[in-house]
Design a protein around this motif. Structure first.
Motif, PDB file in Angstrom:
ATOM      1  N   LEU A 117       0.844  -1.200   0.000  1.00  0.00           N
ATOM      2  CA  LEU A 117       0.000   0.000   0.000  1.00  0.00           C
ATOM      3  C   LEU A 117       0.875   1.245   0.000  1.00  0.00           C
ATOM      4  N   ASP A 118       0.258   2.359  -0.295  1.00  0.00           N
ATOM      5  CA  ASP A 118       0.958   3.638  -0.258  1.00  0.00           C
ATOM      6  C   ASP A 118       0.934   4.144   1.186  1.00  0.00           C
ATOM      7  N   LEU A 119       2.102   4.475   1.703  1.00  0.00           N
ATOM      8  CA  LEU A 119       2.189   4.969   3.078  1.00  0.00           C
ATOM      9  C   LEU A 119       2.444   6.479   2.999  1.00  0.00           C
ATOM     10  N   VAL A 120       1.394   7.247   3.273  1.00  0.00           N
ATOM     11  CA  VAL A 120       1.477   8.705   3.083  1.00  0.00           C
ATOM     12  C   VAL A 120       1.453   9.346   4.461  1.00  0.00           C
ATOM     13  N   ILE A 121       2.636   9.580   5.015  1.00  0.00           N
ATOM     14  CA  ILE A 121       2.708  10.010   6.415  1.00  0.00           C
ATOM     15  C   ILE A 121       3.550  11.263   6.610  1.00  0.00           C
ATOM     16  N   ASN A 122       3.839  11.960   5.526  1.00  0.00           N
ATOM     17  CA  ASN A 122       4.447  13.284   5.694  1.00  0.00           C
ATOM     18  C   ASN A 122       3.368  14.281   6.112  1.00  0.00           C
TER      19      ASN A 122
ATOM     20  N   SER B 215      -5.036  23.003  22.288  1.00  0.00           N
ATOM     21  CA  SER B 215      -5.490  21.636  22.030  1.00  0.00           C
ATOM     22  C   SER B 215      -4.352  20.669  22.324  1.00  0.00           C
ATOM     23  N   PRO B 216      -4.665  19.515  22.939  1.00  0.00           N
ATOM     24  CA  PRO B 216      -3.601  18.524  23.207  1.00  0.00           C
ATOM     25  C   PRO B 216      -2.922  18.068  21.909  1.00  0.00           C
ATOM     26  N   LYS B 217      -3.581  18.212  20.767  1.00  0.00           N
ATOM     27  CA  LYS B 217      -2.955  17.815  19.502  1.00  0.00           C
ATOM     28  C   LYS B 217      -2.417  19.014  18.717  1.00  0.00           C
ATOM     29  N   ARG B 218      -2.363  20.190  19.353  1.00  0.00           N
ATOM     30  CA  ARG B 218      -1.840  21.349  18.624  1.00  0.00           C
ATOM     31  C   ARG B 218      -0.486  21.021  17.994  1.00  0.00           C
ATOM     32  N   ASP B 219       0.345  20.377  18.782  1.00  0.00           N
ATOM     33  CA  ASP B 219       1.726  20.114  18.387  1.00  0.00           C
ATOM     34  C   ASP B 219       1.869  18.901  17.443  1.00  0.00           C
ATOM     35  N   TRP B 220       0.771  18.336  16.984  1.00  0.00           N
ATOM     36  CA  TRP B 220       0.865  17.214  16.042  1.00  0.00           C
ATOM     37  C   TRP B 220       1.136  17.721  14.619  1.00  0.00           C
ATOM     38  N   TYR B 221       0.935  18.996  14.418  1.00  0.00           N
ATOM     39  CA  TYR B 221       1.221  19.635  13.119  1.00  0.00           C
ATOM     40  C   TYR B 221       2.172  20.795  13.386  1.00  0.00           C
TER      41      TYR B 221
ATOM     42  N   THR C 163       4.718  11.291  20.441  1.00  0.00           N
ATOM     43  CA  THR C 163       3.361  10.740  20.521  1.00  0.00           C
ATOM     44  C   THR C 163       2.744  10.685  19.124  1.00  0.00           C
ATOM     45  N   THR C 164       2.998  11.711  18.333  1.00  0.00           N
ATOM     46  CA  THR C 164       2.495  11.721  16.953  1.00  0.00           C
ATOM     47  C   THR C 164       3.110  10.561  16.178  1.00  0.00           C
ATOM     48  N   ARG C 165       4.406  10.378  16.353  1.00  0.00           N
ATOM     49  CA  ARG C 165       5.067   9.294  15.611  1.00  0.00           C
ATOM     50  C   ARG C 165       4.449   7.948  15.976  1.00  0.00           C
ATOM     51  N   GLN C 166       4.200   7.744  17.251  1.00  0.00           N
ATOM     52  CA  GLN C 166       3.607   6.458  17.660  1.00  0.00           C
ATOM     53  C   GLN C 166       2.215   6.285  17.041  1.00  0.00           C
ATOM     54  N   ALA C 167       1.466   7.368  16.986  1.00  0.00           N
ATOM     55  CA  ALA C 167       0.123   7.285  16.401  1.00  0.00           C
ATOM     56  C   ALA C 167       0.217   6.940  14.912  1.00  0.00           C
ATOM     57  N   ILE C 168       1.201   7.497  14.225  1.00  0.00           N
ATOM     58  CA  ILE C 168       1.394   7.197  12.804  1.00  0.00           C
ATOM     59  C   ILE C 168       1.728   5.710  12.632  1.00  0.00           C
TER      60      ILE C 168
ATOM     61  N   GLU D  16      13.550   4.338  13.666  1.00  0.00           N
ATOM     62  CA  GLU D  16      12.573   4.105  14.730  1.00  0.00           C
ATOM     63  C   GLU D  16      11.314   3.445  14.160  1.00  0.00           C
ATOM     64  N   MET D  17      10.860   3.942  13.008  1.00  0.00           N
ATOM     65  CA  MET D  17       9.650   3.363  12.406  1.00  0.00           C
ATOM     66  C   MET D  17       9.871   1.885  12.071  1.00  0.00           C
ATOM     67  N   VAL D  18      11.045   1.570  11.517  1.00  0.00           N
ATOM     68  CA  VAL D  18      11.322   0.177  11.171  1.00  0.00           C
ATOM     69  C   VAL D  18      11.316  -0.680  12.438  1.00  0.00           C
ATOM     70  N   ARG D  19      11.958  -0.183  13.463  1.00  0.00           N
ATOM     71  CA  ARG D  19      12.040  -0.945  14.706  1.00  0.00           C
ATOM     72  C   ARG D  19      10.651  -1.173  15.310  1.00  0.00           C
ATOM     73  N   GLU D  20       9.882  -0.099  15.362  1.00  0.00           N
ATOM     74  CA  GLU D  20       8.594  -0.173  16.061  1.00  0.00           C
ATOM     75  C   GLU D  20       7.495  -0.837  15.231  1.00  0.00           C
ATOM     76  N   ALA D  21       7.544  -0.616  13.925  1.00  0.00           N
ATOM     77  CA  ALA D  21       6.378  -1.014  13.135  1.00  0.00           C
ATOM     78  C   ALA D  21       6.659  -2.127  12.132  1.00  0.00           C
ATOM     79  N   LEU D  22       7.910  -2.286  11.691  1.00  0.00           N
ATOM     80  CA  LEU D  22       8.181  -3.346  10.716  1.00  0.00           C
ATOM     81  C   LEU D  22       8.830  -4.569  11.358  1.00  0.00           C
ATOM     82  N   ASP D  23       9.746  -4.346  12.285  1.00  0.00           N
ATOM     83  CA  ASP D  23      10.426  -5.495  12.895  1.00  0.00           C
ATOM     84  C   ASP D  23       9.457  -6.511  13.507  1.00  0.00           C
ATOM     85  N   PRO D  24       8.394  -6.061  14.180  1.00  0.00           N
ATOM     86  CA  PRO D  24       7.447  -7.052  14.716  1.00  0.00           C
ATOM     87  C   PRO D  24       6.783  -7.912  13.625  1.00  0.00           C
TER      88      PRO D  24
END
Ligand code: ISL
Ligand code: CA
Length: 607
Positions: A98-103, A121-127, A182-187, A248-256
């Motif tokens: 799939l296309d991973l569009v996370i920028n 907003s608690p998510k102000r800093d997500w952008y 926190t944003t990275r983990q949500a992604i 970090e993304m590879v470790r957290e999301a692909l390695d498993p």
């Protein structure tokens, strides 16, 4: 071959969901339509489907503006259809990426809605939000002078909260703030693990080098004095923390899920010319991406100030663009891996761009390019319609037939220029140049509906032919001549030739997928010549070849002109050592082993 990761000798077929196959007659392609074509794809000989975004989206940028990573754009289908698709492909031995569009996300994503709701907003800093600058006249100005990829400033003023947010692409595509853990983990959770858990096999990673921003946001040098907004691509790309984020993304999301050896990743890597920078992304040791797609070839002839005003280039530029990426695997002793492609959903059709779409040369050009692509080293990517030799949209079409926001933004910019012209004739010239450029380079040339047969709307949609429902984008006028049905089982058609070549490539993968590429006769602007040799770093020997001809060397010769051309036989492959293996015309039409017909390509075994 057991030591090689599965994605190295894969042939990836890119599907653009809106334009592939409409199963329910609403004029929009959909996932059930794609499922219905699984047998077609299997017969073609591809083994991975890359599906462009099918996520929930307002479609400002054709789905590259995602409003929910965990849901499907309603006209494309439902989540359950994706499960059926995964199963339909897997049962045929085809993987799905799939296309991973996370920028960035869509401005309709719940995360952004919360982020823009208020400054606390608690998510102000997500952008990425920044206060205004004020100029000497006290006028409000964005934080810097960067031009967005689709035109205008990269900053958009948000009136209710009195700050600007950053968007590298359209203003409806706000950039995520990767600095926030926190944003990275949500992604990782929503965009990556959610889909790997459902059983997909990997991702094409959209615009992978832009997540880490230069937080001081320096102004870009002025290259377009007429505009307040300046080309800033080099500043967008390869920011200070990008490799930390990817690891970090590879470790957290692909390695498993088995890690990079098992999960395929191919990153889109624009504006990264330095091999040292490229290596950081694709070195196996770096544990980031398996491979990247570079734009050296498809960007040839694009302007920098005005992207769609074509610049001249010749075959030597094409050769250089390809050669740069061919050497990568051999030079790194197998540590890096590379890709081969000539089309995607962001580029015009390769026959029109690099060979000839004139009716008398079109099919020969299709076969020539197919022969080139299938004999090059790396993972091969083909784009829907390329296998039947689809070409650019007609020059006569007015701009309203185009759907892409990038084309319309460019057209508007040219209109603004024309409005300032000294005379009507001058204005006319500007707009003619605009349409000429669009006709060569627009992204929509790849996005018109797939041409399945000669029935109305090319068999793309099941809508009645009475015109009550129109396809979302007009079908190319040439669909009666160029379509799947007309080419199926027809010897010498582009479709049949692609099939044959894909099976030939697989059979001789030691040379064509893994082999070492050596270019010859570089300065010849008419003929492209290279040899492929067994690359010992790949650990593959000639004897392991499943094919009847365990050659250790092949010569490839490609005529990119409408005149006969002499084959250049390099010193160590004189004509008497060469035996014709494949011709893109037809082996029995080859009368002279040393002369290529117009737009003919050949592969010779070298003894
Ligand atoms: O489109 C381009 C060249 O024609 C590129 O500048 C492109 O915008 C860039 O490579 C990023 O592309 C990807 O992300 C964009 C989206 O519009 C493209 O379709 C996608 O391939 C924004 O998500
Ligand atoms: Ca549909």
């Amino acid at each position: 071959f057991t030591s090689q990761a599965w994605w190295k000798d894969a042939v990836v077929y890119q599907v653009y969901p809106a334009s592939f196959k409409d199963s329910n007659g609403d004029g929009i392609g959909d996932i059930p339509g794609l499922i219905a074509k699984a047998d077609y794809l299997s017969a073609l000989g591809i083994n991975v489907v890359w599906l462009s975004p099918m996520y929930k989206s307002p479609q400002v940028d054709m789905g590259y503006d995602i409003a929910d990573y965990e849901d499907i754009h309603a006209p494309f289908g439902k989540l359950a259809d994706m499960d059926v698709l995964i199963e339909a492909l897997h049962s045929r031995g085809i993987k799905l990426i799939l296309d991973l569009v996370i920028n960035h996300t869509s401005d309709q994503h719940a995360w952004f809605q919360e982020s823009r709701a208020s400054r606390d907003s608690p998510k102000r800093d997500w952008y990425i939000w920044r206060p205004a600058r004020y100029d000497a006249q006290g006028q409000r100005q964005p934080p810097n002078n960067w031009r967005a990829n689709f035109g205008g400033s990269v900053w958009e003023w948000d009136e209710p909260t009195q700050e600007y947010y950053l968007h590298y692409f359209a203003k409806e595509q706000p950039d995520l703030n990767w600095e926030n853990p926190t944003t990275r983990q949500a992604i990782y959770d929503s965009a990556v693990r959610f889909w790997l858990r459902r059983g997909i096999d990997g991702f094409r990673v959209d615009t992978v080098n832009k997540y880490s921003k230069p937080l001081e946001f320096p102004d870009a040098p002025v290259t377009d004095p007429a505009s307040p907004w300046q080309f800033a691509y080099p500043l967008f790309c390869n920011g200070p923390r990008i490799h930390e984020f990817l690891r970090e993304m590879v470790r957290e999301a692909l390695d498993p899920f088995g890690g990079p050896g098992h999960v395929m990743t191919v990153g889109e890597l624009p504006s990264t010319p330095d091999p040292v920078d490229i290596k950081r992304y694709v070195s196996a040791r770096a544990h980031e991406l398996n491979m990247v797609l570079s734009f050296d070839m498809v960007y040839l002839g694009m302007g920098t100030v005005r992207k769609y005003l074509p610049q001249p280039f010749n075959l030597c530029d094409v050769k250089a663009a390809l050669a740069r990426w061919q050497h990568m695997a051999a030079e790194s002793d197998g540590d890096m891996w590379t890709t081969v492609f000539a089309e995607n959903h962001d580029s015009a059709r390769s026959i029109s761009r690099f060979a000839s779409d004139a009716p008398e040369h079109r099919e020969a050009s299709a076969r020539l390019l197919a022969l080139m692509l299938t004999s090059l080293t790396g993972t091969l990517f083909i784009y829907q319609g390329q296998e039947i030799g689809m070409v650019n949209l007609p020059r006569a079409w007015p701009v309203d037939e185009y759907r892409d926001l990038e084309t319309h933004n460019f057209y508007a910019a040219m209109q603004a220029e024309a409005a300032k012209a000294g005379s009507p004739a001058e204005a006319d010239k500007i707009m003619t140049a605009a349409m000429d450029g669009i006709n060569v380079l627009a992204r929509d040339h790849a996005r018109s509906p797939m041409q399945w047969d000669a029935s109305p709307n090319a068999g793309f949609t099941s809508a009645p032919a009475d015109g009550s429902v129109q396809p979302w984008m007009r079908v190319n006028d040439n669909y009666r001549e160029i379509n799947v049905a007309a080419q199926m089982d027809k010897a010498g058609s582009p479709l049949e030739f692609w099939r044959r070549l894909l099976s030939f490539r697989r059979q001789h993968r030691h040379l064509f997928v893994y082999g070492e590429f050596v270019e010859h006769d570089h300065d010849n602007p008419f003929v492209f010549t290279y040899t492929k040799l067994i690359d010992h770093a790949s650990g593959i020997e000639a004897g392991e070849d499943a094919g009847p001809h365990p050659a250790a060397k092949a010569l490839v010769s490609l005529n990119f002109t409408d005149q006969p051309q002499a084959v250049c036989f390099p010193v160590d492959c004189s004509a008497d050592k060469c035996e014709l293996a494949i011709s893109s015309t037809s082996v029995d039409k080859v009368t002279d082993i040393a002369v290529l017909q117009p737009y003919e390509g050949r592969i010779y075994w070298v003894r």
